[in-house]
Structure formats: structure tokens, C-alpha cells
Design an enzyme around this catalytic site. Structure first.
Site, PDB file in Angstrom:
ATOM      1  CB  VAL A   7       2.345   2.950  -0.171  1.00 51.40           C
ATOM      2  CG1 VAL A   7       2.578   1.808   0.629  1.00 51.40           C
ATOM      3  CG2 VAL A   7       3.219   3.756  -1.366  1.00 51.40           C
ATOM      4  CB  ILE A  12       0.541   1.060  -4.552  1.00 50.72           C
ATOM      5  CG1 ILE A  12       1.782   0.350  -3.229  1.00 50.72           C
ATOM      6  CG2 ILE A  12       1.532   2.966  -4.696  1.00 50.72           C
ATOM      7  CD1 ILE A  12       3.097   0.142  -4.425  1.00 50.72           C
ATOM      8  CG  ASP A 109      -2.831   5.614   6.932  1.00 50.31           C
ATOM      9  OD1 ASP A 109      -1.894   6.023   8.318  1.00 50.31           O
ATOM     10  OD2 ASP A 109      -3.587   4.473   6.776  1.00 50.31           O
ATOM     11  NE  ARG A 110      -5.957   6.674  12.822  1.00 52.08           N
ATOM     12  CZ  ARG A 110      -5.920   5.152  13.639  1.00 52.08           C
ATOM     13  NH1 ARG A 110      -4.807   4.829  13.974  1.00 52.08           N
ATOM     14  NH2 ARG A 110      -7.463   4.785  14.566  1.00 52.08           N
TER      15      ARG A 110
END
Length: 258
Positions: A7, A12, A109-110
Site C-alpha cells: 500500500v 496499492i 515499505d523501506r
């Protein structure tokens, strides 16, 4: 099969894995608010359109930088796929030692990207993600992640140009034939793309200089990353599936045997 869900601030992205093979991907916007039923019916429709039997999806994992969508999205996965998704966050097994001053501030996300890059390519590795923001994250040879740089993404810069200036139009983000632009559209494209290339090269070289790591691998991902990776030899690898692979790797680390 497992369903992996990334997301982001703009989209998404969904991926379906059969073992380690990425079978299919599909997307929907993350800027449109949906109920759990709307998410569920759209997910089922996209699975069907890609010839995926929903009954074969036995697990799911979600990484999100948009908290407001999570309640409905998790509810959709539970109700329509009959599985409780693993959520990337505090306490998840990563195989990476996060050594930043405040590990809880690191975006999911990282974490997903650095896990994937380290598992696939080893360390030391610098991971670039050309998303809504452009991020640069360093993982050492022994798997320590504590250094990161965050810059505006190309789309953010482009949006600022055409929304905050009265006479500049919205343009396609692509590399023009020459940096020596003679009209407005190619002038904007030159500034956006060549400006990002210059930023990328400078930051990579500065990271190498300050760390003293000469054998640093540089891996890029993200929607517009291909444009930049093709124009600079400071990026060693462009991996469009890096984030989805990272989600699959994290699922395996945390749910193997279940």
C-alpha cells in the site's frame, strides 16, 4: 499461493506468488476510500481476471504507508479470502538489524525493500525506491540498516511545477531528446528527469565517499526507476519486483510451517 499487498501513497500493488514465482500483479489507487466489501469484491474480480482461483490463496501479507486504508483492507482479506494477513511492522522477523535512532519511524515499505535487496543481492547494498518519495537506504555487509536519505519523488516535483506556477502545463514524465530544450514541455521534462539523474548520482557518490564503501551495490526499484536507471551507470541493478519479492520473503520468514 500467497497474496502480497504493498500500500503506497499513490497505488496499492498486489502480487500473487506460487512458491517463489510471481504469477501475476495488479493495482488499484490508494487515494480512493473503499469499504471492506468494495476492496473484497475488487480483489476477487482481479484474481478472477488473472485466472487465479481464490481458494488457492492460503496466506497474505500487507505493508502499508497509508494507515487509513488498513482497517477496511484487512477486513476484506479476512472476509473474502478467509485468511488473516501478516502486517509488516514492529516485531516482525526481518533478518535485518535496524540500527537507526528510532526504528519505529522506519516505513514498512523501506523495510520490505532492504530485506529484499539484502536477501537477493547481499550487502553492502544501497536501495533506491523511486516512488512518491525517492528513498536511498543503506544495508551493510553484516545486515545492518540505519542510514537513509529521503527526497521528493519525480511526480511530487512535477506536480509542484504545474500546480504552483500559473502558466506551466501538466506534462508526461519522460526523458526528452536533449537537455537543450527549446520549448516549455521538453524544458520541464529535461529539468525533471535530468535533475533526478543528477540528484541520484550525487547522493550515491556521496554515500560511497562518506562510508568509504567502494564495493557498494546499488539496486533501484519503483515506477519511474527504470527511466533513471537506464541513464546512469551509478545504478547497478533495476529490479521492478523488489518490493513484492520482499513481502514474499518476509512472509516466508514469519509464516513458514504454519
Amino acid at each position: 499461493m500467497i497474496l502480497v499487498i504493498d500500500v503506497g501513497n499513490t497505488n496499492i500493488t498486489f502480487g500473487v506468488y506460487e512458491s517463489k514465482k510471481l504469477v501475476t500483479t495488479f493495482r488499484m489507487t490508494s487515494r480512493t476510500m473503499r469499504t471492506s466489501d468494495e476492496y473484497g469484491t475488487e480483489i476477487l474480480a482481479m484474481l478472477q481476471n488473472n485466472q487465479i482461483d481464490r481458494r488457492k490463496v492460503g496466506g497474505a501479507i500487507i505493508a502499508s504507508v497509508v494507515p487509513k486504508v488498513m482497517h477496511a483492507l484487512i477486513g476484506a482479506v479476512v472476509r473474502y479470502l478467509h485468511t488473516e494477513p501478516l502486517i509488516v511492522g514492529s516485531g516482525i522477523k526481518t533478518g535485518i538489524k535496524i540500527t537507526s535512532e528510532n526504528p519505529k519511524e522506519i516505513g514498512p515499505d523501506r523495510i520490505v525493500d532492504v530485506v529484499a535487496a539484502y536477501e537477493k543481492y547481499g550487502g553492502p547494498v544501497l536501495v533506491l525506491d523511486f516512488g512518491t518519495a525517492t528513498t536511498y537506504d543503506l544495508v551493510t555487509e553484516d545486515g545492518r540498516f540505519g542510514v537513509g536519505i529521503t527526497a521528493p519523488g519525480i511526480r511530487i516535483s512535477a506536480k509542484a511545477l504545474w500546480e504552483d506556477t500559473a502558466r506551466l502545463p501538466e506534462v508526461e514524465i519522460k526523458k526528452p531528446d536533449s537537455i537543450l530544450a527549446r520549448e516549455t514541455i521538453s524544458s520541464m521534462q529535461a529539468g525533471l528527469v535530468y535533475g533526478q539523474i543528477g540528484q541520484t548520482e550525487y547522493i550515491i557518490n556521496q554515500v560511497k565517499k562518506e562510508t568509504g564503501i567502494t564495493d557498494l551495490k546499488v539496486v533501484a526499484t519503483g515506477g519511474l526507476g527504470r527511466i533513471i536507471a537506464d541513464e546512469t551507470d551509478t545504478i547497478d541493478i533495476y529490479d521492478s519486483a523488489l518490493t513484492l519479492d520482499g513481502l514474499r520473503i518476509l512472509y516466508e520468514k514469519n509464516c513458514s510451517g504454519k
